[in-house]
Motif scaffolding. Structure first.
Motif, PDB file in Angstrom:
ATOM      1  N   THR A  82      42.644  77.319 -55.776  1.00 39.39           N
ATOM      2  CA  THR A  82      42.684  78.529 -56.600  1.00 39.39           C
ATOM      3  C   THR A  82      41.818  79.636 -56.030  1.00 39.39           C
ATOM      4  O   THR A  82      40.860  79.381 -55.312  1.00 39.39           O
ATOM      5  N   ALA A  83      42.196  80.864 -56.361  1.00 38.51           N
ATOM      6  CA  ALA A  83      41.286  81.983 -56.175  1.00 38.51           C
ATOM      7  C   ALA A  83      40.282  81.883 -57.322  1.00 38.51           C
ATOM      8  O   ALA A  83      40.476  81.106 -58.251  1.00 38.51           O
ATOM      9  N   TYR A  84      39.228  82.637 -57.279  1.00 40.96           N
ATOM     10  CA  TYR A  84      38.143  82.481 -58.262  1.00 40.96           C
ATOM     11  C   TYR A  84      38.618  82.761 -59.690  1.00 40.96           C
ATOM     12  O   TYR A  84      39.200  83.785 -59.976  1.00 40.96           O
ATOM     13  N   ASN A  85      38.385  81.787 -60.558  1.00 37.19           N
ATOM     14  CA  ASN A  85      38.721  81.920 -61.978  1.00 37.19           C
ATOM     15  C   ASN A  85      37.694  81.106 -62.743  1.00 37.19           C
ATOM     16  O   ASN A  85      37.805  79.886 -62.837  1.00 37.19           O
ATOM     17  N   GLN A  86      36.674  81.762 -63.286  1.00 38.06           N
ATOM     18  CA  GLN A  86      35.532  81.056 -63.858  1.00 38.06           C
ATOM     19  C   GLN A  86      35.931  80.101 -64.972  1.00 38.06           C
ATOM     20  O   GLN A  86      35.456  78.973 -65.033  1.00 38.06           O
ATOM     21  N   PHE A  87      36.806  80.536 -65.875  1.00 35.34           N
ATOM     22  CA  PHE A  87      37.184  79.699 -67.008  1.00 35.34           C
ATOM     23  C   PHE A  87      37.891  78.429 -66.528  1.00 35.34           C
ATOM     24  O   PHE A  87      37.566  77.324 -66.962  1.00 35.34           O
ATOM     25  N   ALA A  88      38.851  78.583 -65.629  1.00 39.60           N
ATOM     26  CA  ALA A  88      39.596  77.423 -65.135  1.00 39.60           C
ATOM     27  C   ALA A  88      38.686  76.481 -64.364  1.00 39.60           C
ATOM     28  O   ALA A  88      38.764  75.254 -64.529  1.00 39.60           O
ATOM     29  N   ILE A  89      37.802  77.035 -63.547  1.00 39.28           N
ATOM     30  CA  ILE A  89      36.914  76.196 -62.743  1.00 39.28           C
ATOM     31  C   ILE A  89      35.962  75.409 -63.633  1.00 39.28           C
ATOM     32  O   ILE A  89      35.712  74.226 -63.397  1.00 39.28           O
ATOM     33  N   LYS A  90      35.437  76.035 -64.684  1.00 40.54           N
ATOM     34  CA  LYS A  90      34.531  75.326 -65.589  1.00 40.54           C
ATOM     35  C   LYS A  90      35.258  74.162 -66.258  1.00 40.54           C
ATOM     36  O   LYS A  90      34.712  73.067 -66.396  1.00 40.54           O
ATOM     37  N   ALA A  91      36.503  74.382 -66.682  1.00 40.22           N
ATOM     38  CA  ALA A  91      37.283  73.314 -67.315  1.00 40.22           C
ATOM     39  C   ALA A  91      37.545  72.172 -66.337  1.00 40.22           C
ATOM     40  O   ALA A  91      37.487  70.996 -66.707  1.00 40.22           O
ATOM     41  N   ILE A  92      37.814  72.513 -65.081  1.00 37.09           N
ATOM     42  CA  ILE A  92      38.054  71.498 -64.052  1.00 37.09           C
ATOM     43  C   ILE A  92      36.788  70.690 -63.803  1.00 37.09           C
ATOM     44  O   ILE A  92      36.817  69.461 -63.725  1.00 37.09           O
ATOM     45  N   LYS A  93      35.653  71.378 -63.691  1.00 36.12           N
ATOM     46  CA  LYS A  93      34.376  70.682 -63.480  1.00 36.12           C
ATOM     47  C   LYS A  93      34.056  69.755 -64.638  1.00 36.12           C
ATOM     48  O   LYS A  93      33.579  68.633 -64.448  1.00 36.12           O
ATOM     49  N   ARG A  94      34.300  70.216 -65.857  1.00 36.61           N
ATOM     50  CA  ARG A  94      34.006  69.399 -67.035  1.00 36.61           C
ATOM     51  C   ARG A  94      34.868  68.148 -67.090  1.00 36.61           C
ATOM     52  O   ARG A  94      34.546  67.200 -67.809  1.00 36.61           O
ATOM     53  N   SER A  95      35.951  68.155 -66.357  1.00 38.27           N
ATOM     54  CA  SER A  95      36.875  67.023 -66.379  1.00 38.27           C
ATOM     55  C   SER A  95      36.725  66.120 -65.158  1.00 38.27           C
ATOM     56  O   SER A  95      37.541  65.228 -64.943  1.00 38.27           O
ATOM     57  N   ALA A  96      35.671  66.336 -64.359  1.00 38.67           N
ATOM     58  CA  ALA A  96      35.379  65.531 -63.160  1.00 38.67           C
ATOM     59  C   ALA A  96      36.524  65.551 -62.160  1.00 38.67           C
ATOM     60  O   ALA A  96      36.798  64.569 -61.477  1.00 38.67           O
ATOM     61  N   LEU A  97      37.202  66.686 -62.084  1.00 44.11           N
ATOM     62  CA  LEU A  97      38.292  66.863 -61.119  1.00 44.11           C
ATOM     63  C   LEU A  97      37.812  67.748 -59.969  1.00 44.11           C
ATOM     64  O   LEU A  97      36.814  68.448 -60.079  1.00 44.11           O
ATOM     65  N   ASP A  98      38.570  67.719 -58.867  1.00 42.39           N
ATOM     66  CA  ASP A  98      38.194  68.498 -57.693  1.00 42.39           C
ATOM     67  C   ASP A  98      38.992  69.795 -57.613  1.00 42.39           C
ATOM     68  O   ASP A  98      40.154  69.857 -58.022  1.00 42.39           O
ATOM     69  N   TYR A  99      38.358  70.827 -57.030  1.00 45.04           N
ATOM     70  CA  TYR A  99      39.061  72.072 -56.779  1.00 45.04           C
ATOM     71  C   TYR A  99      38.559  72.645 -55.457  1.00 45.04           C
ATOM     72  O   TYR A  99      37.451  72.348 -55.007  1.00 45.04           O
ATOM     73  N   LEU A 100      39.392  73.461 -54.841  1.00 47.20           N
ATOM     74  CA  LEU A 100      39.043  74.159 -53.607  1.00 47.20           C
ATOM     75  C   LEU A 100      39.321  75.640 -53.800  1.00 47.20           C
ATOM     76  O   LEU A 100      40.394  76.019 -54.267  1.00 47.20           O
ATOM     77  N   LEU A 101      38.340  76.470 -53.461  1.00 47.72           N
ATOM     78  CA  LEU A 101      38.533  77.909 -53.555  1.00 47.72           C
ATOM     79  C   LEU A 101      39.255  78.422 -52.312  1.00 47.72           C
ATOM     80  O   LEU A 101      38.985  77.987 -51.192  1.00 47.72           O
ATOM     81  N   LYS A 102      40.184  79.340 -52.520  1.00 49.03           N
ATOM     82  CA  LYS A 102      40.875  79.966 -51.392  1.00 49.03           C
ATOM     83  C   LYS A 102      40.046  81.133 -50.859  1.00 49.03           C
ATOM     84  O   LYS A 102      39.407  81.825 -51.650  1.00 49.03           O
ATOM     85  N   PRO A 103      40.057  81.388 -49.578  1.00 50.79           N
ATOM     86  CA  PRO A 103      40.690  80.576 -48.533  1.00 50.79           C
ATOM     87  C   PRO A 103      39.951  79.239 -48.361  1.00 50.79           C
ATOM     88  O   PRO A 103      38.718  79.204 -48.440  1.00 50.79           O
ATOM     89  N   ILE A 104      40.712  78.186 -48.149  1.00 52.11           N
ATOM     90  CA  ILE A 104      40.138  76.843 -48.139  1.00 52.11           C
ATOM     91  C   ILE A 104      39.235  76.634 -46.933  1.00 52.11           C
ATOM     92  O   ILE A 104      39.603  76.910 -45.797  1.00 52.11           O
ATOM     93  N   ASN A 105      38.038  76.173 -47.215  1.00 55.71           N
ATOM     94  CA  ASN A 105      37.034  75.879 -46.196  1.00 55.71           C
ATOM     95  C   ASN A 105      37.190  74.418 -45.759  1.00 55.71           C
ATOM     96  O   ASN A 105      37.264  73.527 -46.603  1.00 55.71           O
ATOM     97  N   ASN A 106      37.230  74.170 -44.445  1.00 56.45           N
ATOM     98  CA  ASN A 106      37.482  72.802 -43.977  1.00 56.45           C
ATOM     99  C   ASN A 106      36.370  71.826 -44.379  1.00 56.45           C
ATOM    100  O   ASN A 106      36.623  70.643 -44.602  1.00 56.45           O
ATOM    101  N   LEU A 107      35.125  72.319 -44.508  1.00 56.29           N
ATOM    102  CA  LEU A 107      34.028  71.436 -44.919  1.00 56.29           C
ATOM    103  C   LEU A 107      34.197  71.009 -46.383  1.00 56.29           C
ATOM    104  O   LEU A 107      33.999  69.840 -46.728  1.00 56.29           O
ATOM    105  N   GLU A 108      34.591  71.961 -47.238  1.00 57.41           N
ATOM    106  CA  GLU A 108      34.809  71.634 -48.646  1.00 57.41           C
ATOM    107  C   GLU A 108      36.024  70.727 -48.796  1.00 57.41           C
ATOM    108  O   GLU A 108      36.041  69.822 -49.634  1.00 57.41           O
ATOM    109  N   LEU A 109      37.039  70.964 -47.974  1.00 55.25           N
ATOM    110  CA  LEU A 109      38.217  70.091 -47.984  1.00 55.25           C
ATOM    111  C   LEU A 109      37.831  68.676 -47.585  1.00 55.25           C
ATOM    112  O   LEU A 109      38.254  67.693 -48.214  1.00 55.25           O
ATOM    113  N   THR A 110      37.001  68.548 -46.566  1.00 52.78           N
ATOM    114  CA  THR A 110      36.554  67.235 -46.105  1.00 52.78           C
ATOM    115  C   THR A 110      35.816  66.491 -47.206  1.00 52.78           C
ATOM    116  O   THR A 110      36.037  65.292 -47.424  1.00 52.78           O
TER     117      THR A 110
END
Length: 249
Positions: A82-110
């Motif tokens: 996703t591009a930056y979206n604070q509300f969506a990212i907070k919900a994802i974090k609260r659910s112990a799920l993973d997300y990657l911010l665009k443009p995707i960084n290879n270190l974060e992907l790893t």
């Protein structure tokens, strides 16, 4: 090889993710299909039965979260993109799920791939995604459950059951009102960001639930909780803490 479906309305984003996976994880992933929409993604998932889905959140016709309406049982892991979206990212974090911010960084992907690989078989994907949908439908004041990542998997805890959180190096100890401690494999800073507004940082090592404060000893700079424990309040946080207490009444 791990079977993957990529769902993203941007062709460049699809191709970049595929190239990055092939470059840094050669012969590990089989990109079964790349899709431009939720509807195409649903068909691809039902056809290929992937183990992992990379899912864009912001797409023109339907957003990525709507994908889960088409499955009674979730048998695949998801990494959101996703591009930056604070509300969506907070919900994802609260659910112990993973997300990657665009443009995707290879270190974060790893790092996200490493977490995917170390998850238990018969994982908690269904529970985590159900919690995500629940978190998307409540406001910050009414957060009921948060999924804290642990060494064993994750722990679902009601926010109103948490007395305080304490920094333990790169981990965080969650102290519950029943006296039980749970160790989350996240920093206190990370945990602080996903907690509802009733929680406040009172010290570099403590984030406190204001609902369980019974008194503040100004001379000692200690806050006393309903269970009798006393926690330190730092000089730098004192004014903010006192203001929060007054507003929480």
């Amino acid at each position: 090889m791990i079977k993957v479906v990529i769902i993203d309305d941007e062709v460049n984003a699809q191709n970049l993710l595929e190239k990055t996976l092939n470059k840094y994880f050669p012969n590990k992933f089989n990109i079964a299909e790349k899709c431009h929409s939720v509807d195409a993604g649903v068909t691809a998932i039902k056809t290929h039965e992937p183990e992992l889905v990379f899912l864009d959140i912001q797409m023109p016709e339907k957003n990525g979260f709507e994908l889960f309406n088409y499955f009674e049982v979730i048998k695949f892991e998801v990494i959101f993109t996703t591009a930056y979206n604070q509300f969506a990212i907070k919900a994802i974090k609260r659910s112990a799920l993973d997300y990657l911010l665009k443009p995707i960084n290879n270190l974060e992907l790893t790092e996200a791939i490493k977490r995917f690989e170390t998850r238990n078989e018969g994982s908690f994907a269904q529970k985590k995604l159900s919690l995500l949908l629940e978190n998307l439908n409540v406001n910050d004041q009414n957060v009921s459950k948060i999924a804290f990542a642990t060494l064993e998997g994750f722990e679902l805890i009601h926010s109103n059951q948490i007395l305080y959180c304490k920094a333990e190096s790169n981990y965080c100890s969650i102290k519950k009102i029943d006296g039980i401690n749970k160790m989350a494999t996240k920093t206190l800073k990370f945990v602080e960001e996903i907690l509802p507004p009733a929680f406040i940082r009172i010290h570099k090592s403590y984030v406190l639930n204001l609902n369980f404060v019974i008194r503040y000893h100004k001379a000692n700079k200690e806050v006393e909780l309903t269970n009798g424990e006393k926690l330190p309040v730092s000089f730098r946080k004192e004014e903010e803490f006192i203001n929060a207490i007054l507003q929480n009444q």
